[in-house]
Every structure is written in C-alpha cells, then in structure tokens.
Design a protein around this motif. Sequence first.
Motif, mmCIF file in Angstrom:
data_model
loop_
_atom_site.group_PDB
_atom_site.id
_atom_site.type_symbol
_atom_site.label_atom_id
_atom_site.label_comp_id
_atom_site.label_asym_id
_atom_site.label_seq_id
_atom_site.Cartn_x
_atom_site.Cartn_y
_atom_site.Cartn_z
ATOM 1 N N ASP A 1 22.982 22.257 -53.150
ATOM 2 C CA ASP A 1 22.363 22.680 -51.897
ATOM 3 C C ASP A 1 23.263 23.612 -51.091
ATOM 4 N N ARG B 1 15.209 18.645 -48.795
ATOM 5 C CA ARG B 1 16.449 19.389 -48.601
ATOM 6 C C ARG B 1 16.859 19.311 -47.132
ATOM 7 N N LEU C 1 14.190 28.744 -50.645
ATOM 8 C CA LEU C 1 14.314 27.591 -51.531
ATOM 9 C C LEU C 1 13.329 27.727 -52.674
ATOM 10 N N GLY D 1 13.352 22.769 -54.781
ATOM 11 C CA GLY D 1 14.078 22.658 -53.523
ATOM 12 C C GLY D 1 15.462 23.269 -53.563
ATOM 13 N N GLU D 2 15.892 23.809 -54.692
ATOM 14 C CA GLU D 2 17.221 24.404 -54.792
ATOM 15 C C GLU D 2 17.291 25.698 -53.986
ATOM 16 N N THR D 3 18.474 25.994 -53.469
ATOM 17 C CA THR D 3 18.672 27.198 -52.677
ATOM 18 C C THR D 3 18.650 28.427 -53.568
#
Length: 782
Positions: free
Chosen positions: A56, A326, A355, A360-362
Amino acid sequence: MTMTIAIVAAFGAQLSPVGDLGVGDKLPDTRKIPLLSIETRPYRPQPGRSPGSLEDRLLTNGVAIVHFTSPRPKDGAEATFIQELSALQRAALGVSYPCNAVAIVPFGEKGAEDASVLLDASEQKVWGDPHIYWEPTFPRPGLYRTFRPNAGGGGGRPIETPLTFLIGPGREILAVREPGDGEDLYAWLKKSLPAEVKAVPKDPTTNVSLPEKDAWVWAAFGRTADRQPQATRLPNTLPYTYLAWQLPIGRTFASPVVLDNTIYVNTDSAGLRAVALSTGQSLLAYGLGPSWWTSPAVAGPYVFAATANGTVFCLERANFRFKWRRDLQGLITSSPIVSGGALYIGSRNGKVFALDAETGETLWEFQTGGEISSSPAVSRGVVLIGSGDRNLYAIDARTGIEKWSFITEGAVDSSPTVVEDEVVFGSFDGAVYSVNLQSGKQNWKSQLEGWVHSSPAVSDRFVYVGTVSVRPGETQGFNWIDRKTGERKGRFETPDDIYSSPTIWGDAVLVGCRDYNLYAFDKEMKQTQPLWTFRTRSYVHASPVVVGDTALVASFDGNLYALRQAKPIEVWTDGDVVPRWFIAALARQLHKETADMIDRAARGKVGDELRLTKFDALFKEVKARVAKPDVPPRTLPRDVPPTLPGATFIEYALTAGLLTGYPDGTFRPNDPSSRYQFAFALASVLESVARPDYVWKVLGERNGPPAQVEVRVVPPSGAPRTPPSDVPDRHWSRVMLAQLAETGLLVMDDERRFRGERLVTLRDVAEQWDRIVDGIRVVRVK
C-alpha cells in the motif's frame, strides 16, 4: 506539500529470497505480510479482511523509504528514535516527487508498546505526524526477513537496526543503509534520494468501469466519469412530482448512486445502505464507519465506498461481501470514480490516489499542496481534481504525472465537470472557471461572490451553480451563467447557502439548499423563480440524483426521499400511484351517480335494484372527461390551474363538500394519497349518500314523482366484517374505517390488515371501488 511517516510493525508469511536484498534487486510480493496500526491493538484477524501491507505504500511514480528501527537504541539515547522519525519526514518532504516514509518496528507487540510509550513520554516531539503500527507475533519478523532472509527466529542472524532501503518505481531497490552506518540518517537520505524519478506505470488488472449511460443508472457522484449530472425526462410523464416514499437511513451529506434498481448510499453511523428503488425497502447494510461525506460508486459487480477516517472499501454489490479495503492515511471527503480498471479518489492529506479496482493496490499517488475535498473527474485519459492549494490539476490517468495545473485565488473544493474539451469548476475565490481540457488555458472566468463549493452542471446554453455567502453583505443563491461567455444571466437569491451541486432533469435544474428545501429551476431561465420546491426537515447538502422517473434527495434529517414524476392518465397501469385529483373524481362519481340512480329508481318499478358503474367502465369515462372537459371550472384552489387534468372533479368535490383542501388554501392535486386518506374519503361520501335526508334532497331538487327510495348496503358474500387489525384505536380514520368494515365494504388482506400508510395505487382504487359497487343498491320500495 504534506508527507506522512507510517510507523509499522511487520509479521506474516515467511518469504525466502536467496541472500540479502541489495541495490538493483526487486522487492518480492509482500501482500501477505500485514502492517498493523497501533490503534488496533490487540490484533484480531478477520476472515476475508486484510489490515494492509507494505504494498500500500509503494509508489509507481516516486520512492518509498523503508526504515527498520527500534525504540530502544543501543546507546540508550531516547532522542535517537525521535530523531530518526523526524529525519524520514523531512527527507520525504524535501523531494519534488511522491515519497512515502515507512518506519517499521520488527520486534513484535512489545516493540510496538515500547514505541508508543516512548513517543508519549518524550518531551521531544516528532517532526510531522507519524502513524504508529505494531506486530502481533514474535519472533517471526516476516517483513524484515524479506530483506534479510536469515535474520531472527533461529535464522542465525540477529535483527539489527536501523536498516534503511529506498524502493523506487518498479519495486527496484535504489539504495541501502546498513546497521552501524555512522553517517547521519538525514544526510544519507538527502544524498541517496534521486533528484528525479521516472514513473513505471502499473496497469490495472481489469478494465472495470462505470456502466454505460442509461436513464436508470446513476453510478457515481455526478453520474458519469466526466461528472455530467444530466437526466432526460421520460416520455409519458408530467412535469411535476409526488413523494413516492421516504426511508430513514441516517444522516448524510452525500448523494446516492443507483444501478439495477438498487440505491446505494453512505450515511453516518449506519455506514453503506442498499435500498430498493421502486419501494424504498431497505435491503442491505454494511458497517463501514462514518461515511456521510462521500458518495459510493458502482462498477462491474462491485460497490466502492470511502469512510471519513480514510478507508476505501470494495464490496460485492449483490450481498455486500467484503472484497478489499485500503487505508489512505488521511480523512476523505472526496467521492471515488472508477474508469479503465482504476479507482481514483482524493484525500485530505493532499494526495490523489489511483487504486486497482480489482485488488485495491496502489497504481500511483500524486501529491498536491493542500487538502482535497474535490472529487475527481476522468476524461480522455486525464484525471481532473481540485485542491486546497488553489489549483485544479490535470493528471495523466495511467502514470500519475501532472499534465498541467490551473491556479485560482481560492481553494478548489468544487468538483470539475467536463463537457467535450471544456472543464468547468468553481473556487472559493467566488468565481466559476472554464478551461481547456488539453492545455489548461482559461476560456472565461465568471466572478460571482462568496464561495463556490457547488460543482457545476452544464447545458448547451448555461452553466448552473450555487454559492455560499462568507462575508458580511454577501448573498447566496442559484446562478445561470452563459456557457460561451461566462456572463451571469440570471440569479435567484436563496434564504441559505447552497453546497449541493445542481442536476439537470429535462427542462428543470434541481439543487438542494441549507434552508431544508430541494429547488427546481427552469433550465432555459424562462423564469428565475423556482418551478417548485420540496421541503425536508434539515439541510440538503447532497446533490439530487435522477433515475428514470424518480428524483432522489438525501437530507441531513436522516431520510432518503424519492420524488416520482406523475404520468398522464392515459398511460396509468395497475401499479401506478394515483394523485389526489383522481380521488376527487371518484368522490364526484359516487356522489353524482348515486343521485342519478335515486332519480331513476323513483321513476322506475318497485323492487328494481340499480348499481354503480364498475371500475373499468368508470375509468374509461374519467379518461374521456379529462381529455375533453365539458364545462371549464370557475372556482378552484390557488394551486389548481383550470387546465389541470381533473380540475372539474376538484371543483365539484369541494363545492359539494365531499372533500376539503388544506388550511393554506391549496389542494395539492398531484400529491399521492395514502390508503387511509383514500378509504376515508370514499367512506365519508358513502355515509352521506346513504342517508334518507340525501335521498329526499335529491328527489326534491329533481322534482321526482312521489316514491320511497332507499340506498342499501348489502355486505358482499365472504367479506370480513370486523375492523382492520393494524389501525390504531386512536387513529384519525379509525371510526370511519370501522363503519366501512362492518358493512364488509373495506378491502383488507387475509390477515385483516389494511396497510393504510401505503400510497394508494390504481389497483387499490379498482379493488376498493368494485367492492363498494358490489355492496350498494338503490331500490324503490314504494
């Protein structure tokens, strides 16, 4: 620019790269190794929920400083820990690209506890505002072992700190500071951080986006990715509305969204709610925490929602099953948008985030110089968003690199609206701006007054926006601005501020106001006075949403209101709610047709029974009279124009004393009626026409022959003759409904429930009318 240090503790699945990680190596996947906030102690794992990981904090367009440290330095100097955190913060702020500083305590819960105690007790404060995290298991420092595989837990090597890594785009390790390095940490960071960073874009794993434009879809704040809040009026509808239903949902400043006939809305303590569009029935709820500032977004099988405390959630729409979450490390008052597989949102920590909508990963972060309350718009590969640093930013949607910025003289909380190559937005300098999407050059500036918090709506001719008064002598209101020149063409001064953003609905523009009202204004500015208003019981900060024939407005009184467009009688179906003027038509029919039957019975044979017209034939007759009124009405309430469908029925019902208007001199002809009101009205008319004195009056007025005529009530076979079980004893309609029930003429369900609070539909009317037809007889007895 504001940077935040994340002080974390790590544990989790053991990764075993061969040898220590060094310069030029790639960081392995660390998603299975949680980084836990000290505020969540003790840690209780929840199935399907991840507390977050180092992933994150990594950047595709900047550098992450990963710093393993201890609150108990070897030399015993308490200030060392504080100084390290401050050095990280200062270094992160000293570069021109995004930079995240992550401080990790790899010594389990005891280490996190020591860090918390030291920070609370130390007189020396950390420079900045670090977030503290802790590690629930020991001695398995999984994240530390990602970088040093053989350390701790019987690996043969001690856990040594401080140990620092610089991780750039593409997960590449750019520099390493080993334990025991005598160089000052801040000096090493200044020397080692690169002068510039070349972004390595990370593409989303899917292409999930907001659904295509449709009359029954409103997928995000502002409806579309380019924030164009427009809806057409459906065919076969009339230009006025009635309250179809209202539902207590919890207080909110946020607009709902709608997909597949389901409403999704964020609230205060109730979190995210799902509600049936047609009936207002509550379907699902998910306890996000306070989330009343932002609208959710729906895309693919998911609904995305953000909480005020900075967490973005992804849930499955069908059942609210958790997908991912997140923590963005800052308050959120910006509403998300989803486009091309990415979710874009701003935070009060000054950052814009992209995201991966699936995981949900950056994908990237972009740092501005002020708090962000503006909601992003996405158009032609560009993300547009305002900031408290007075700028509107245009950011490459794939890389997170700035394309241009446009500076105003006030904070930009207004969300931009994109129409073709034009971007329109407001500023706290009291102006509305139009700039070119590709270049950022100004087309025009319209100087209003106060603040422009409202996000504009744009038609072919006008830009519509509300204002907030902030200085003595200023007034607030709704504005029509010429779209080509920026000249203000019209204004309506409202009693209170407008934070709500306008929505175009056919020929009207809807907007909420702090005076508790929803206003409808003429889109073409044929008049500046409101076309109509709808009053709630508190502030209307939320922007109105329109899907199909229904306008939704959320009020801070805790209710969600559904205002539905009326239909002409020619297209009514069984499930349509009927207006008050139609109840007047039925009252007139029952009164006048009974009089006609009394006259006919007096002139007919003894014993012959006359009955009222069945509903199907009656409905055709009413439609014919609406299409071609016989005599123009003369005496009407002030809110009933002579051209209104049913005006003649209203005049008859009021003149004959069958119905009454409201104390303010209005009749509200297009409002719906509850089943209580409908049945009470018919029961009252029936009671009056069944009395002997009414029969004598009719015969006298019509010069009928000497005869004895009776209006009889014959209970239909099998009809229940006991009062309804769900009408309270002291209810205002109880006596009249009980009398109707005792004659078997009141329609109830199999459990003797009347459900009087429901709005009466055409089906209800037909069933109740035909029940009365079955029970009423007019007979000459002598």
